[in-house]
Design a protein around this motif. Structure first.
Motif, PDB file in Angstrom:
ATOM      1  N   LEU A  53       0.848  -1.190   0.000  1.00 26.85           N
ATOM      2  CA  LEU A  53       0.000   0.000   0.000  1.00 26.85           C
ATOM      3  C   LEU A  53       0.881   1.236   0.000  1.00 26.85           C
ATOM      4  CD1 LEU A  53      -2.572  -1.117   2.719  1.00 26.85           C
ATOM      5  CD2 LEU A  53      -2.989  -0.929   0.260  1.00 26.85           C
ATOM      6  N   PRO A  54       0.484   2.277  -0.696  1.00 27.96           N
ATOM      7  CA  PRO A  54       1.251   3.526  -0.646  1.00 27.96           C
ATOM      8  C   PRO A  54       1.247   4.081   0.778  1.00 27.96           C
ATOM      9  CG  PRO A  54      -0.454   3.609  -2.360  1.00 27.96           C
ATOM     10  CD  PRO A  54      -0.684   2.376  -1.563  1.00 27.96           C
ATOM     11  N   GLU A  75       4.462   9.133  -3.619  1.00 25.86           N
ATOM     12  CA  GLU A  75       4.707   7.792  -4.142  1.00 25.86           C
ATOM     13  C   GLU A  75       3.867   7.435  -5.363  1.00 25.86           C
ATOM     14  OE1 GLU A  75       6.302   5.590  -0.110  1.00 25.86           O
ATOM     15  OE2 GLU A  75       4.242   5.232  -0.721  1.00 25.86           O
ATOM     16  N   THR A  76       2.699   8.078  -5.507  1.00 27.91           N
ATOM     17  CA  THR A  76       1.820   7.687  -6.615  1.00 27.91           C
ATOM     18  C   THR A  76       1.480   8.826  -7.562  1.00 27.91           C
ATOM     19  OG1 THR A  76      -0.270   8.146  -5.484  1.00 27.91           O
ATOM     20  CG2 THR A  76       0.731   5.962  -5.112  1.00 27.91           C
ATOM     21  N   GLY A  77       1.726  10.064  -7.155  1.00 32.93           N
ATOM     22  CA  GLY A  77       1.303  11.202  -7.957  1.00 32.93           C
ATOM     23  C   GLY A  77      -0.181  11.500  -7.815  1.00 32.93           C
ATOM     24  N   THR A 122       5.321  11.151  -9.877  1.00 32.38           N
ATOM     25  CA  THR A 122       5.759  10.720  -8.548  1.00 32.38           C
ATOM     26  C   THR A 122       6.984  11.531  -8.123  1.00 32.38           C
ATOM     27  OG1 THR A 122       7.207   9.012  -9.438  1.00 32.38           O
ATOM     28  CG2 THR A 122       4.930   8.356  -8.917  1.00 32.38           C
ATOM     29  N   ARG A 123       7.241  11.556  -6.836  1.00 34.51           N
ATOM     30  CA  ARG A 123       8.446  12.164  -6.273  1.00 34.51           C
ATOM     31  C   ARG A 123       9.093  11.131  -5.346  1.00 34.51           C
ATOM     32  NH1 ARG A 123       4.511  15.733  -5.208  1.00 34.51           N
ATOM     33  NH2 ARG A 123       4.887  15.787  -2.965  1.00 34.51           N
ATOM     34  N   LYS A 134       7.140   1.476  -8.238  1.00 35.75           N
ATOM     35  CA  LYS A 134       6.272   2.238  -9.134  1.00 35.75           C
ATOM     36  C   LYS A 134       4.813   2.008  -8.740  1.00 35.75           C
ATOM     37  CE  LYS A 134       5.959  -1.335 -12.632  1.00 35.75           C
ATOM     38  NZ  LYS A 134       6.090  -1.697 -14.014  1.00 35.75           N
ATOM     39  N   PRO A 135       3.986   3.059  -8.883  1.00 34.59           N
ATOM     40  CA  PRO A 135       2.563   2.907  -8.577  1.00 34.59           C
ATOM     41  C   PRO A 135       1.852   2.147  -9.693  1.00 34.59           C
ATOM     42  CG  PRO A 135       2.993   5.141  -9.335  1.00 34.59           C
ATOM     43  CD  PRO A 135       4.320   4.431  -9.274  1.00 34.59           C
TER      44      PRO A 135
END
Length: 182
Positions: A53-54, A75-77, A122-123, A134-135
């Motif tokens: 999970l993010p 993490e996901t944008g 993402t950052r 990667k998300p």
């Protein structure tokens, strides 16, 4: 927030976690549960071949919601994070890798939320990039099956995949499976 589960690393099972001689690093983190039908927003990490999970650690000065929003954006944008509702807290005790503490007590505060459909940039932190994070949107049942396979066949697994798989199963049981009405 309701308590979901406590997990203790195998190396710590025989320790008295209340012992005054143990030094414990207390870490709080957030985890985001973002659903779209049977699909869930996850982070795939190539290094560990798992889905998580993010989320991540809450920074000094942040509350849980601020940490959740920051981590989900980084993490996901994700954008327009809203309708945030508590799901539950999962705690774990595991050995700590830094010499100033014996163990880490991690509390993961999980929240269900909604986001805009389109993900932005993402950052990711350098170590996240190096780990191949990667998300991804994935069917939740496929994520569970994948993580269970990784737990059975990988020598790189840690406690986090066990936490994530437990949480995914609870999400299915509580948020996806509608009770039968008469």
């Amino acid at each position: 927030m309701r308590f979901l589960k406590s997990s203790v690393h195998a190396d710590l099972v025989n320790l008295d976690l209340q012992s005054p001689t143990l030094t414990i690093y207390h870490r709080q983190a957030t985890r985001a549960i973002v659903l779209n039908g049977d699909n869930i927003l996850m982070l795939y990490t190539a290094r560990y071949h798992d889905y998580t999970l993010p989320g991540g650690g809450i920074d000094v000065g942040e509350d849980q919601i601020q940490g959740l929003i920051r981590e989900l954006e980084e993490e996901t944008g994700a954008t327009n994070i809203h309708d945030i509702e508590p799901f539950g807290m999962y705690e774990e005790f595991r050995p700590w890798y830094k010499p100033e503490h014996d163990i880490v007590h991690m509390e993961s505060f999980c929240y269900v939320c909604k986001i805009d459909a389109q993900l932005g940039e993402t950052r990711l932190e350098d170590y996240e990039k190096k780990n191949g994070m990667k998300p991804v949107w994935i069917n939740i049942f496929d994520a569970i099956t994948h993580n269970e396979h990784t737990m059975r066949h990988s020598d790189k697994k840690g406690m986090s995949i066990e936490r994530e798989t437990f949480l995914l199963k609870r999400i299915v049981a509580e948020l996806l499976v509608a009770p039968i009405t008469q």
